[in-house]
Design an enzyme around this catalytic site. Structure first.
Site, PDB file in Angstrom:
ATOM      1  CG  HIS A 167      -3.925 -11.514   8.826  1.00 48.97           C
ATOM      2  ND1 HIS A 167      -2.733 -11.105   8.219  1.00 48.97           N
ATOM      3  CD2 HIS A 167      -4.089 -11.082  10.091  1.00 48.97           C
ATOM      4  CE1 HIS A 167      -2.054 -10.707   9.528  1.00 48.97           C
ATOM      5  NE2 HIS A 167      -2.691 -10.812  10.585  1.00 48.97           N
ATOM      6  N   PRO A 168      -4.615  -8.639   6.412  1.00 48.76           N
ATOM      7  CG  PRO A 168      -3.985  -6.711   7.661  1.00 48.76           C
ATOM      8  CD  PRO A 168      -4.516  -8.012   7.967  1.00 48.76           C
ATOM      9  CB  CYS A 169       0.246 -10.293   6.288  1.00 52.80           C
ATOM     10  SG  CYS A 169      -0.392 -11.978   6.137  1.00 52.80           S
ATOM     11  NE  ARG A 170       0.406 -14.486   1.122  1.00 51.33           N
ATOM     12  CZ  ARG A 170       0.792 -15.854   1.016  1.00 51.33           C
ATOM     13  NH1 ARG A 170       0.709 -16.502   1.832  1.00 51.33           N
ATOM     14  NH2 ARG A 170       0.905 -16.343  -0.500  1.00 51.33           N
TER      15      ARG A 170
ATOM     16  N   GLY B 118      -3.705 -15.273   4.267  1.00 51.04           N
ATOM     17  CA  GLY B 118      -2.710 -15.964   5.039  1.00 51.04           C
ATOM     18  C   GLY B 118      -1.561 -15.122   5.715  1.00 51.04           C
TER      19      GLY B 118
END
Lengths: 230, 118
Positions: A167-170, B118
């Site tokens: 997941h790229p959100c961070r 995350g």
């Protein structure tokens, strides 16, 4: 927009810059035979980095090697050109796994994203659990704590098939400190190499050390790293 | 294969480089190399920055050592960078990195603590 902390600034990667870094990356991959390619989607004109990689998982090789009955698990990288006869020759206690890695650009997060999947030679896909067995031990603690917010399964934006995604959100959060630091010393840093070397090992993808020495193109801009948004 | 585990922890380095002897070239390299650890961002700075580390210690081993030294939680991520441009693989040996990227008798490594996913 995420907040800046302690003088750090956000480094959002423009798509154009993404492509430039990928081009540099592919060039080096070709030089060392690392197997990465640039693929384009006919309809959309978007491109992405792609690599297919086979891995042989050996079990119980002690029989042949040293007569001890100690079960060992070794991982050996096998070249992509492994042909059918060679694969068939691998004994029954070994399993060959085909990994695919894709690096796409996310315009919503403005960062690269790693898509991957793995399957056995008979086409059976590996579950996330089975992939995680191949994750380096040092990352397993974190993965075990919150697996669902690190790796998810999504439809590949260009191919439409299910892939696992880191997941790229961070991404921006962990890239910014090192990019800030790097830029202060006016180092050319290839964002893709820095990012992929960081996240790759989590899913069993290791970049050879020679990528660390990729020299800048002479005709790139002096701003080798994306400027922060003002 | 990871080889035998290192039982010797890194020890604080001295001014002398790990790979040289006064006045000459060693017939064989010394077992330890000098590493200078630099914090990135708001990662805690180690009180002792210079360490003599066995050549066969891996990046993973160094990560574990720094995390313990800084009293980080097992679930916190720590990344190590060489040239501030590349994160070596967890099983990369420090000796190899020193040969490739060391200068002035030491290898500079940057480390960064972060929650990566995350």
């Amino acid at each position: 927009m995420s907040c800046s902390v302690a003088g750090e600034e956000d480094f959002f990667l423009e798509e154009k810059r993404f492509k430039q870094y990928c081009e540099e990356f592919i060039k080096h991959s070709l030089q060392i035979g690392d197997g990465w390619e640039w693929k384009t989607s006919k309809d959309l004109g978007d491109g992405y980095l792609s690599k297919t990689h086979f891995q042989v998982r050996n079990r119980n090789i002690a029989k042949e090697r040293n007569n001890d009955n100690i079960e060992q698990t070794l991982f050996t990288d096998v070249e992509e050109s492994l042909d059918d006869s060679q694969v068939a020759g691998v004994c029954a206690t070994e399993e060959v796994i085909r990994y695919e890695y894709h690096v796409l650009y996310s315009s919503s997060y403005q960062v690269p994203v790693l898509y991957f999947r793995a399957c056995f030679l008979d086409g059976r896909p590996l579950t996330l659990d089975e992939i995680w067995k191949n994750v380096h031990a040092c990352y397993q603690a974190r993965l075990l704590e919150g697996p669902w917010d690190t790796i998810t399964q999504q439809e590949h934006p260009l191919l439409g098939q299910p892939y696992f995604v880191l997941h790229p959100c961070r991404t921006n959060e962990f890239m910014s400190p090192i990019l800030t630091s790097s830029q202060k010393q006016n180092r050319h840093t290839n964002y893709i190499i820095l990012w992929l070397s960081t996240v790759g090992p989590v899913v069993g993808l290791n970049l050879p050390l020679s990528y660390a020495k990729v020299a800048p193109e002479q005709n790139t801009n002096a701003d080798s790293v994306e400027r922060p948004l003002s | 294969a990871g080889g035998s585990p290192n039982t010797n922890p890194p020890y604080p380095g001295t001014e002398l480089g790990g790979g040289t002897a006064a006045g000459g070239v060693n017939a064989r390299p010394s077992p330890a190399v000098d590493i200078l650890l630099k914090a990135v961002g708001d990662t805690p700075i180690m009180k002792t920055k210079k360490w003599a580390v066995e050549r066969t210690r891996t990046i993973q081993g160094l990560v574990d050592f720094i995390k313990k030294f800084l009293k980080l939680m097992a679930s916190e991520q720590l990344f190590i960078y060489v040239n501030q441009s590349f994160a070596p693989s967890p099983d990369q040996e420090v000796g190899t990195l020193y040969e490739c990227f060391g200068s002035d008798g030491k290898l500079v490594l940057h480390y960064c603590k972060t929650q990566a996913w995350g």
